[in-house]
Design a protein around this motif. Structure first.
Motif, PDB file in Angstrom:
ATOM      1  N   UNK A  15       0.959  -1.092   0.231  1.00  0.00           N
ATOM      2  CA  UNK A  15       0.043  -0.212   0.316  1.00  0.00           C
ATOM      3  C   UNK A  15       0.997   1.337  -0.030  1.00  0.00           C
ATOM      4  N   UNK A  16       0.728   2.070  -0.360  1.00  0.00           N
ATOM      5  CA  UNK A  16       1.596   3.441  -1.063  1.00  0.00           C
ATOM      6  C   UNK A  16       1.235   3.801   0.580  1.00  0.00           C
ATOM      7  N   UNK A  17       2.265   5.103   0.526  1.00  0.00           N
ATOM      8  CA  UNK A  17       1.693   5.785   1.656  1.00  0.00           C
ATOM      9  C   UNK A  17       3.128   7.087   1.643  1.00  0.00           C
ATOM     10  N   UNK A  18       2.741   7.892   1.919  1.00  0.00           N
ATOM     11  CA  UNK A  18       3.655   9.432   2.080  1.00  0.00           C
ATOM     12  C   UNK A  18       5.335   9.118   2.158  1.00  0.00           C
ATOM     13  N   UNK A  19       5.603   7.517   2.986  1.00  0.00           N
ATOM     14  CA  UNK A  19       6.827   7.934   3.163  1.00  0.00           C
ATOM     15  C   UNK A  19       7.144   6.118   2.133  1.00  0.00           C
ATOM     16  N   UNK A  20       6.375   6.384   1.378  1.00  0.00           N
ATOM     17  CA  UNK A  20       7.114   4.797   0.839  1.00  0.00           C
ATOM     18  C   UNK A  20       5.711   3.690   0.309  1.00  0.00           C
ATOM     19  N   UNK A  21       6.388   2.661   0.294  1.00  0.00           N
ATOM     20  CA  UNK A  21       5.067   1.593   0.123  1.00  0.00           C
ATOM     21  C   UNK A  21       5.590   0.687   1.484  1.00  0.00           C
ATOM     22  N   UNK A  22       4.150   0.845   2.041  1.00  0.00           N
ATOM     23  CA  UNK A  22       3.633  -0.103   3.070  1.00  0.00           C
ATOM     24  C   UNK A  22       3.358  -1.707   2.992  1.00  0.00           C
ATOM     25  N   UNK A  23       4.974  -3.021   3.393  1.00  0.00           N
ATOM     26  CA  UNK A  23       4.200  -4.171   2.961  1.00  0.00           C
ATOM     27  C   UNK A  23       2.772  -4.703   3.937  1.00  0.00           C
ATOM     28  N   UNK A  24       1.925  -4.279   3.309  1.00  0.00           N
ATOM     29  CA  UNK A  24       0.717  -5.293   3.550  1.00  0.00           C
ATOM     30  C   UNK A  24       0.299  -6.750   4.197  1.00  0.00           C
ATOM     31  N   UNK A  25       1.143  -7.754   3.298  1.00  0.00           N
ATOM     32  CA  UNK A  25       1.225  -9.220   3.840  1.00  0.00           C
ATOM     33  C   UNK A  25       0.814  -9.875   2.329  1.00  0.00           C
ATOM     34  N   UNK A  26       0.662 -11.211   2.493  1.00  0.00           N
ATOM     35  CA  UNK A  26       0.725 -11.819   1.314  1.00  0.00           C
ATOM     36  C   UNK A  26      -0.769 -11.766   1.240  1.00  0.00           C
ATOM     37  N   UNK A  27      -1.335 -12.207  -0.523  1.00  0.00           N
ATOM     38  CA  UNK A  27      -2.768 -12.373  -0.615  1.00  0.00           C
ATOM     39  C   UNK A  27      -3.196 -12.964  -0.393  1.00  0.00           C
ATOM     40  N   UNK A  28      -2.650 -14.335  -0.726  1.00  0.00           N
ATOM     41  CA  UNK A  28      -3.152 -15.272  -0.535  1.00  0.00           C
ATOM     42  C   UNK A  28      -3.237 -15.266   1.523  1.00  0.00           C
TER      43      UNK A  28
END
Length: 116
Positions: A15-28
């Motif tokens: 997920x994009x944020x003001x500070x770069x990209x946040x890892x949310x988790x595996x889509x599975x």
């Protein structure tokens, strides 16, 4: 109001944020957390009266979770709620906490049918 995109890299949702990209988790994992690859909403007779809503005869509307998440964008408030969640912590079922919180927020949004 800023909007933030999603991206999938090697099966992991970001997920994009003001500070770069946040890892949310595996889509599975996210699909498991929301209950499967397809999510279904149910609408009553009154709710089905709007022209733009394309439900089946039983008032159900189903959509592909992976496709929907990869095409969504999010507002500042949503990103602000996800960003502080520890990406390395896990929930009681062993899922990454950030993925679990994300899945809970998404099902709340979907289940509200736009009323949040």
């Amino acid at each position: 109001m800023d909007r933030y995109d999603t991206d999938v890299r090697d099966g992991v949702l970001f997920l994009e944020s003001t500070d770069g990209w946040l890892e949310i988790g595996r889509l599975d994992d996210i699909c498991e957390l929301v209950g499967g690859e397809t999510y279904t909403l149910e609408y009553d007779e009154r709710q089905r009266q709007v022209d733009w809503l394309d439900t089946d005869e039983e008032g159900k509307l189903s959509f592909d979770v992976r496709e929907t998440l990869t095409e969504m964008d999010f507002n500042d408030e949503f990103v602000g709620n996800i960003e502080p969640v520890d990406a390395d912590e896990t929930d009681e079922d062993g899922y990454p906490l950030r993925a679990s919180v994300f899945a809970d927020m998404m099902t709340n949004i979907w289940d509200s049918k736009g009323d949040l």
